[in-house]
Design an enzyme around this catalytic site. Sequence first.
Site, PDB file in Angstrom:
ATOM      1  N   GLY A  62      28.224 -53.992  55.897  1.00 48.13           N
ATOM      2  CA  GLY A  62      28.269 -53.049  57.017  1.00 48.13           C
ATOM      3  C   GLY A  62      29.623 -52.381  57.080  1.00 48.13           C
ATOM      4  N   TYR A  90      30.432 -57.564  54.305  1.00 44.56           N
ATOM      5  CA  TYR A  90      30.707 -57.860  55.722  1.00 44.56           C
ATOM      6  C   TYR A  90      30.009 -59.155  56.141  1.00 44.56           C
ATOM      7  CZ  TYR A  90      30.767 -57.464  60.826  1.00 44.56           C
ATOM      8  OH  TYR A  90      30.944 -57.715  62.162  1.00 44.56           O
ATOM      9  N   GLU A 201      22.551 -56.172  45.364  1.00 44.90           N
ATOM     10  CA  GLU A 201      21.315 -55.399  45.513  1.00 44.90           C
ATOM     11  C   GLU A 201      21.355 -54.044  44.799  1.00 44.90           C
ATOM     12  OE1 GLU A 201      23.595 -56.020  47.718  1.00 44.90           O
ATOM     13  OE2 GLU A 201      23.795 -54.522  49.290  1.00 44.90           O
ATOM     14  N   SER A 253      -5.095 -37.060  54.577  1.00 46.62           N
ATOM     15  CA  SER A 253      -4.295 -35.858  54.355  1.00 46.62           C
ATOM     16  C   SER A 253      -4.376 -35.408  52.903  1.00 46.62           C
ATOM     17  CB  SER A 253      -2.838 -36.165  54.686  1.00 46.62           C
ATOM     18  OG  SER A 253      -2.329 -37.088  53.738  1.00 46.62           O
ATOM     19  N   GLY A 254      -4.910 -36.267  52.033  1.00 43.42           N
ATOM     20  CA  GLY A 254      -4.843 -35.974  50.602  1.00 43.42           C
ATOM     21  C   GLY A 254      -3.679 -36.724  49.969  1.00 43.42           C
ATOM     22  N   GLY A 255      -2.807 -37.296  50.796  1.00 40.03           N
ATOM     23  CA  GLY A 255      -1.662 -38.051  50.283  1.00 40.03           C
ATOM     24  C   GLY A 255      -1.998 -39.518  50.107  1.00 40.03           C
ATOM     25  N   VAL A 256      -1.037 -40.252  49.551  1.00 40.96           N
ATOM     26  CA  VAL A 256      -1.318 -41.635  49.194  1.00 40.96           C
ATOM     27  C   VAL A 256      -1.384 -42.551  50.424  1.00 40.96           C
ATOM     28  CG1 VAL A 256       1.117 -42.112  48.633  1.00 40.96           C
ATOM     29  CG2 VAL A 256      -0.652 -43.532  47.651  1.00 40.96           C
ATOM     30  N   ASP A 257      -0.545 -42.305  51.446  1.00 35.97           N
ATOM     31  CA  ASP A 257      -0.490 -43.248  52.571  1.00 35.97           C
ATOM     32  C   ASP A 257      -1.812 -43.317  53.337  1.00 35.97           C
ATOM     33  OD1 ASP A 257       2.091 -43.362  51.762  1.00 35.97           O
ATOM     34  OD2 ASP A 257       2.903 -42.204  53.434  1.00 35.97           O
ATOM     35  N   SER A 258      -2.315 -42.153  53.736  1.00 33.52           N
ATOM     36  CA  SER A 258      -3.551 -42.190  54.523  1.00 33.52           C
ATOM     37  C   SER A 258      -4.707 -42.689  53.658  1.00 33.52           C
ATOM     38  CB  SER A 258      -3.863 -40.813  55.121  1.00 33.52           C
ATOM     39  OG  SER A 258      -3.982 -39.841  54.116  1.00 33.52           O
TER      40      SER A 258
END
Length: 548
Positions: A62, A90, A201, A253-258
């Site tokens: 941080g 931190y 990371e 929507s045509g997108g991957v998430d929906s």
Amino acid sequence: MSTLERRQAIIVLDYGSQYSRLITRRIREAHVYSELVPAATTLAELQKNDHLDIRGFILSGGPSSVYDADAPSCDPAILESGLPVLGICYGMQLMALQLGGHVAPARGLREYGPATIELLAATPEEEESFRIFEGIKASPEQTDKLSNANNKHPRLPVWMSHGDSVDQLPAGFHILATTESNPVAAIGNAQGYIGLQFHPEVSHTPQGRAIIHNFLFRICACEASWTPGHVIDEAVTLIRAQVGSEKVICGLSGGVDSAVAALMIHKAIGDQLICIFVDTGLLRAGEREQVIETFGNHMRIPLVVVDARQRFLERLVGVTDPERKRKIIGAEFISVFEDEALKLASEQGQISFLAQGTLYPDVIESTSHDTASTAKSIKSHHNVGGLPEEMKFKLVEPLRMLFKDEVREIGAALNLPEDWVWRHPFPGPGLAIRIIGAVDEQRLEILRAADKIVIEEIRKAGIYREIGQAFAVLTPIQSVGVMGDGRTYANMVAVRAVTTGDFMTADWARLSPELLGRISNRLVNEIPEINRVVYDITSKPPATIEWE
Ligand code: XMP
């Protein structure tokens, strides 16, 4: 109804580092579940969630110094819980201080960027904490570069970013690694408390993943059980418990998430799910057909397709201001969706739930104390997400705890076609914000054809997945050209392709001159309304990805 198994988890406390999210993602990539929570979260709050079997904690880096008046601290109960704790930067200093050590304030000198740590030899009683570096060796190439004849210990390249440093260890701790300028680069004790002054990371610490794996599997004794199959089973159980026998609507929507949200819900409750796809007329070529083919015909999910092209075009006549376009499209979308939901409810009975494809980064953003991540949005984004509040739906959000790459993995596991799984994001307002100036059917046709060519060529070149987003922009500029024997006066199209991790920053993609040539030739040859093509070579910032 089956009950949920308790899920092994590593909790990451967020002290505001730009890498906090990345820590959570690295853990999940190792198939261990992880949540990122605000620094002030207490052990008691975390224990309220009895689905979590907490195996360890990570305190992130941080921007603060532990000596700042408002420096965030860690609930002492976490440090006394007996569970392993990994403090990064931190987080290491805070842990050392809270456990009775001392931190030396930076004297104007910050160690930032690449550094080399030297691992010390463990005495038998120190072996437990050295497990964080177990099996980690510098590669021969790194050994050549980093070692000299006097070095007996492995040396590793790491990424540092800190000001203060620990100068007195808490009781029971010992030093695991040093750097030339910092004698305390890594510390640990026999209870599995580890402090790293560097960032495991980030990709600039090449052995960082192996170090994180050691923390997860050797120190916290986690199992790699957070797999797509597991995530899907859990989601199915939760959705069934939440929805019961009620109906859910989901806007595609045509997108991957929906798409993935819909597939998960359908797996859980079958035809209690009804999907709605609104054809705004602002979509890419073939999109409507693809939704019908995949969801309606192939997956056999109840699907309502609303042809609202006329409604959207009428509202957009003469509108040139990008923000007005967004607002009009957003409002119209909600209105079409509401009309459809009401119609469905009158035909099929009450619909109580609305599915949304909210992802984990949105959830973190709304709970994080971190001002950088809550940075105000520059454009008023409209998503299928921002739907009818007044309709009083209860929300089903099966992707709430998932990052985008996990959503893609789960989409693949649910048999979503591959080119859908990897599809570039497409803005809610669609092609309307890629036509600079007023939108009409003819300009939409030109842009749709141009977009198709750009994407086809990028796919053919085999670089579609490397590119974050690629598209054509129809500019209002017309210029003189010559074709055959004739003079032309036609449109200029800009091609935009960017590489990006999070879409907050982006670089213009270094497409090969040959590929750019092919795109340009096809655009001009196949679309009579285009006679000039330019390539956008601005990064974000200062430009944005979209042109409007
Ligand atoms: P910018 O242009 O802001 O885009 O650099 C960042 C990402 O957001 C997408 N974008 C939008 N998405 N509604 C959306 O749903 C919008 O109004 C909108 N504007 C931009 C853009 O495509 C990129 O992925």
